[in-house]
Design a protein around this motif. Structure first.
Motif, PDB file in Angstrom:
ATOM      1  N   ASP A 170       0.830  -1.212   0.000  1.00 38.61           N
ATOM      2  CA  ASP A 170       0.000   0.000   0.000  1.00 38.61           C
ATOM      3  C   ASP A 170       0.863   1.260   0.000  1.00 38.61           C
ATOM      4  OD1 ASP A 170       0.869  -0.789   2.566  1.00 38.61           O
ATOM      5  OD2 ASP A 170      -0.583   0.548   3.513  1.00 38.61           O
ATOM      6  N   VAL A 171       2.163   1.120   0.279  1.00 34.86           N
ATOM      7  CA  VAL A 171       3.009   2.320   0.351  1.00 34.86           C
ATOM      8  C   VAL A 171       4.134   2.362  -0.683  1.00 34.86           C
ATOM      9  CG1 VAL A 171       2.527   2.876   2.763  1.00 34.86           C
ATOM     10  CG2 VAL A 171       4.382   1.278   2.224  1.00 34.86           C
ATOM     11  N   LEU A 172       4.602   1.219  -1.169  1.00 34.52           N
ATOM     12  CA  LEU A 172       5.701   1.215  -2.136  1.00 34.52           C
ATOM     13  C   LEU A 172       5.186   0.930  -3.538  1.00 34.52           C
ATOM     14  CD1 LEU A 172       8.551  -0.762  -0.299  1.00 34.52           C
ATOM     15  CD2 LEU A 172       8.027   1.692  -0.232  1.00 34.52           C
ATOM     16  N   ILE A 173       5.728   1.660  -4.508  1.00 26.78           N
ATOM     17  CA  ILE A 173       5.411   1.386  -5.910  1.00 26.78           C
ATOM     18  C   ILE A 173       6.086   0.078  -6.337  1.00 26.78           C
ATOM     19  CG2 ILE A 173       5.046   3.764  -6.703  1.00 26.78           C
ATOM     20  CD1 ILE A 173       8.118   3.762  -7.382  1.00 26.78           C
ATOM     21  N   PRO A 174       5.624  -0.515  -7.445  1.00 25.76           N
ATOM     22  CA  PRO A 174       6.353  -1.663  -7.980  1.00 25.76           C
ATOM     23  C   PRO A 174       7.791  -1.262  -8.298  1.00 25.76           C
ATOM     24  CG  PRO A 174       4.234  -1.464  -9.063  1.00 25.76           C
ATOM     25  CD  PRO A 174       4.423  -0.221  -8.232  1.00 25.76           C
ATOM     26  N   MET A 175       8.727  -2.098  -7.906  1.00 32.21           N
ATOM     27  CA  MET A 175      10.135  -1.847  -8.236  1.00 32.21           C
ATOM     28  C   MET A 175      10.611  -2.989  -9.113  1.00 32.21           C
ATOM     29  SD  MET A 175      11.526  -0.259  -4.661  1.00 32.21           S
ATOM     30  CE  MET A 175      10.549   1.007  -3.812  1.00 32.21           C
ATOM     31  N   GLY A 235       5.738   3.706 -21.912  1.00 31.98           N
ATOM     32  CA  GLY A 235       6.633   4.855 -21.985  1.00 31.98           C
ATOM     33  C   GLY A 235       6.079   6.085 -21.298  1.00 31.98           C
ATOM     34  N   ASP A 236       5.015   5.899 -20.514  1.00 30.64           N
ATOM     35  CA  ASP A 236       4.414   7.023 -19.785  1.00 30.64           C
ATOM     36  C   ASP A 236       5.027   7.132 -18.395  1.00 30.64           C
ATOM     37  OD1 ASP A 236       2.739   7.452 -21.924  1.00 30.64           O
ATOM     38  OD2 ASP A 236       1.145   6.174 -21.109  1.00 30.64           O
ATOM     39  N   ASP A 237       4.783   8.265 -17.778  1.00 30.74           N
ATOM     40  CA  ASP A 237       5.169   8.445 -16.378  1.00 30.74           C
ATOM     41  C   ASP A 237       3.935   8.094 -15.553  1.00 30.74           C
ATOM     42  OD1 ASP A 237       5.975   9.222 -13.878  1.00 30.74           O
ATOM     43  OD2 ASP A 237       6.697  11.192 -14.496  1.00 30.74           O
ATOM     44  N   PRO A 238       3.962   6.953 -14.868  1.00 32.48           N
ATOM     45  CA  PRO A 238       2.739   6.515 -14.174  1.00 32.48           C
ATOM     46  C   PRO A 238       2.260   7.527 -13.144  1.00 32.48           C
ATOM     47  CG  PRO A 238       4.421   4.792 -14.167  1.00 32.48           C
ATOM     48  CD  PRO A 238       5.079   6.035 -14.669  1.00 32.48           C
ATOM     49  N   VAL A 239       0.952   7.678 -13.075  1.00 30.59           N
ATOM     50  CA  VAL A 239       0.350   8.485 -12.006  1.00 30.59           C
ATOM     51  C   VAL A 239      -0.068   7.501 -10.924  1.00 30.59           C
ATOM     52  CG1 VAL A 239      -1.566   9.988 -11.385  1.00 30.59           C
ATOM     53  CG2 VAL A 239      -0.463  10.220 -13.641  1.00 30.59           C
ATOM     54  N   ARG A 242       0.830   6.458  -4.499  1.00 33.22           N
ATOM     55  CA  ARG A 242       1.905   6.146  -3.561  1.00 33.22           C
ATOM     56  C   ARG A 242       3.117   7.067  -3.726  1.00 33.22           C
ATOM     57  NH1 ARG A 242       1.335  -0.200  -4.927  1.00 33.22           N
ATOM     58  NH2 ARG A 242       1.271   0.784  -6.994  1.00 33.22           N
ATOM     59  N   VAL A 243       3.194   7.732  -4.880  1.00 35.63           N
ATOM     60  CA  VAL A 243       4.240   8.745  -5.063  1.00 35.63           C
ATOM     61  C   VAL A 243       3.616  10.088  -5.442  1.00 35.63           C
ATOM     62  CG1 VAL A 243       6.236   7.288  -5.524  1.00 35.63           C
ATOM     63  CG2 VAL A 243       4.639   7.809  -7.389  1.00 35.63           C
ATOM     64  N   GLY A 244       2.318  10.217  -5.196  1.00 34.60           N
ATOM     65  CA  GLY A 244       1.612  11.461  -5.506  1.00 34.60           C
ATOM     66  C   GLY A 244       1.659  12.436  -4.341  1.00 34.60           C
ATOM     67  N   PRO A 245       1.018  13.587  -4.518  1.00 32.21           N
ATOM     68  CA  PRO A 245       1.062  14.625  -3.474  1.00 32.21           C
ATOM     69  C   PRO A 245       0.423  14.192  -2.164  1.00 32.21           C
ATOM     70  CG  PRO A 245      -0.398  15.245  -5.310  1.00 32.21           C
ATOM     71  CD  PRO A 245       0.307  14.008  -5.726  1.00 32.21           C
ATOM     72  N   GLY A 246      -0.482  13.215  -2.217  1.00 35.47           N
ATOM     73  CA  GLY A 246      -1.136  12.777  -0.987  1.00 35.47           C
ATOM     74  C   GLY A 246      -0.473  11.572  -0.345  1.00 35.47           C
ATOM     75  N   ALA A 247       0.709  11.184  -0.851  1.00 36.53           N
ATOM     76  CA  ALA A 247       1.371   9.984  -0.320  1.00 36.53           C
ATOM     77  C   ALA A 247       1.663  10.148   1.167  1.00 36.53           C
ATOM     78  CB  ALA A 247       2.663   9.716  -1.090  1.00 36.53           C
ATOM     79  N   THR A 248       1.485   9.064   1.895  1.00 36.85           N
ATOM     80  CA  THR A 248       1.650   9.119   3.355  1.00 36.85           C
ATOM     81  C   THR A 248       2.970   8.529   3.803  1.00 36.85           C
ATOM     82  OG1 THR A 248       0.538   6.985   3.535  1.00 36.85           O
ATOM     83  CG2 THR A 248      -0.825   8.970   3.789  1.00 36.85           C
ATOM     84  N   TYR A 249       3.745   7.989   2.874  1.00 39.23           N
ATOM     85  CA  TYR A 249       4.975   7.301   3.268  1.00 39.23           C
ATOM     86  C   TYR A 249       6.079   7.597   2.251  1.00 39.23           C
ATOM     87  CZ  TYR A 249       8.373   3.734   4.300  1.00 39.23           C
ATOM     88  OH  TYR A 249       9.544   3.102   4.603  1.00 39.23           O
ATOM     89  N   GLY A 250       7.292   7.710   2.736  1.00 33.24           N
ATOM     90  CA  GLY A 250       8.460   7.786   1.853  1.00 33.24           C
ATOM     91  C   GLY A 250       8.530   9.027   0.992  1.00 33.24           C
ATOM     92  N   VAL A 257      13.109   7.342  -6.304  1.00 31.90           N
ATOM     93  CA  VAL A 257      13.179   5.951  -6.795  1.00 31.90           C
ATOM     94  C   VAL A 257      12.288   5.806  -8.031  1.00 31.90           C
ATOM     95  CG1 VAL A 257      12.566   3.555  -6.246  1.00 31.90           C
ATOM     96  CG2 VAL A 257      13.723   4.985  -4.532  1.00 31.90           C
ATOM     97  N   HIS A 258      11.108   6.393  -7.921  1.00 38.04           N
ATOM     98  CA  HIS A 258      10.150   6.357  -9.033  1.00 38.04           C
ATOM     99  C   HIS A 258      10.741   7.039 -10.276  1.00 38.04           C
ATOM    100  CE1 HIS A 258       6.474   7.052 -11.295  1.00 38.04           C
ATOM    101  NE2 HIS A 258       6.666   8.353 -11.196  1.00 38.04           N
ATOM    102  N   ALA A 259      11.289   8.226 -10.098  1.00 41.51           N
ATOM    103  CA  ALA A 259      11.829   8.991 -11.231  1.00 41.51           C
ATOM    104  C   ALA A 259      12.994   8.237 -11.876  1.00 41.51           C
ATOM    105  CB  ALA A 259      12.283  10.373 -10.760  1.00 41.51           C
TER     106      ALA A 259
END
Ligand SMILES: [Zn+2]
Length: 284
Positions: A170-175, A235-239, A242-250, A257-259
């Protein structure tokens, strides 16, 4: 120090969990007939020692260990946890062995007061092994190649708990496994499909990092992870929340990491468009 100590929380009849101070890493314990199965023990030395204390208090001994995948934060151990065999898939064990020095170095940088003598001593299960060999509830091995080689989710069948490893958080994007994987995108999508195949058998999901979720949340997280990876593939930048403005962690490290992941995958796909696809697309 006792008040700081994380405690084991029982989530089903046979399954207990605890969370590390580092990266919300989850340790899972399954009670068996003669002792417990310990999955991904934890990070800091004081946590592993506290876990050993708690198990002793409960009269439990570790009869078998398991590492979900060969990344350093899933390969630690403490002498006081005993000398149980610590299994992983064959690919997990081989990768842990091949990257032992790198893993030790990473553990040294982050894990506090931990002995590395027992780091990464993973015994390979024969390829195709369906269940953890132990005297306890049936624990099914769901192997795939997403995130890391020989990554295994574990389905504790009677308790209907899916221990997911480092996916469906719920907090980390796929890596994605951008360093080692030949088909990191397709491998990730295939891994999500493997989890989807067993999702109907789970009422709870425990990710490697993050919060326990319900069966519905598991299905939602699979969709969320898939949407992220499919956007990368296009080839898109995923929205992604978990890495958006409302993210609660990290918030201080996860966007970077996402970028980097978006940039690295774009570079690899520019060099070889087949990277984004699977074996079946290799010749187009
Ligand atoms: Zn991890």
């Amino acid at each position: 120090m006792d008040e700081d100590r994380p405690v084991l929380t029982q989530i089903t009849e046979n399954v207990l969990v605890r969370q590390s101070d580092f990266c919300r890493t989850n340790t899972v314990i399954v009670r068996g007939d003669a002792g417990v199965l310990l999955i991904d023990p934890g990070i800091h030395g004081y946590e592993l020692a506290a876990l050993a204390d708690e198990l002793i208090e409960h009269g439990d001994t570790v009869t078998v260990g398991f590492s979900t995948h060969p990344h350093w934060d899933h390969l630690l151990w403490h002498a006081r946890l005993g000398s149980a065999t610590r299994y992983g898939t064959a690919r997990c064990a081989a990768t842990a062995q091949a990257k032992l020095d790198v893993g030790r170095e990473m553990a040294t940088q982050t894990a506090q007061d931990v002995s590395l003598d027992l780091f990464g001593a993973i015994v390979a299960l024969a390829p195709g092994t369906e269940y953890i060999p132990w005297d306890g509830p049936r624990v099914r091995i769901v192997e795939h190649q997403a995130h890391a080689p020989g990554h295994a989710a574990l389905l504790i069948e009677d308790d209907r708990v899916l221990v997911a490893g480092d996916m469906v958080s719920d907090v980390l994007i796929p890596m994605l496994d951008l360093r080692g994987g030949h088909h990191p995108v397709q491998d990730y999508l295939d891994g999500l499909r493997r989890l989807e195949d067993v999702a109907s058998h789970a009422d709870l999901v425990m990710p490697g990092h993050g919060s326990v979720g319900s069966g519905d949340e598991l299905r939602g997280r699979i969709e969320q992870d898939r949407a992220y990876v499919v956007a990368l593939q296009a080839g898109d930048d995923p929205v992604d929340a978990r890495v958006g403005p409302g993210a609660t962690y990290g918030r201080d490290w996860l966007p970077a990491v996402h970028a980097r992941q978006v940039r690295d995958l774009a570079a690899r796909m520019a060099a070889d468009p087949r990277i984004g696809f699977g074996e079946q697309h290799r010749n187009i």
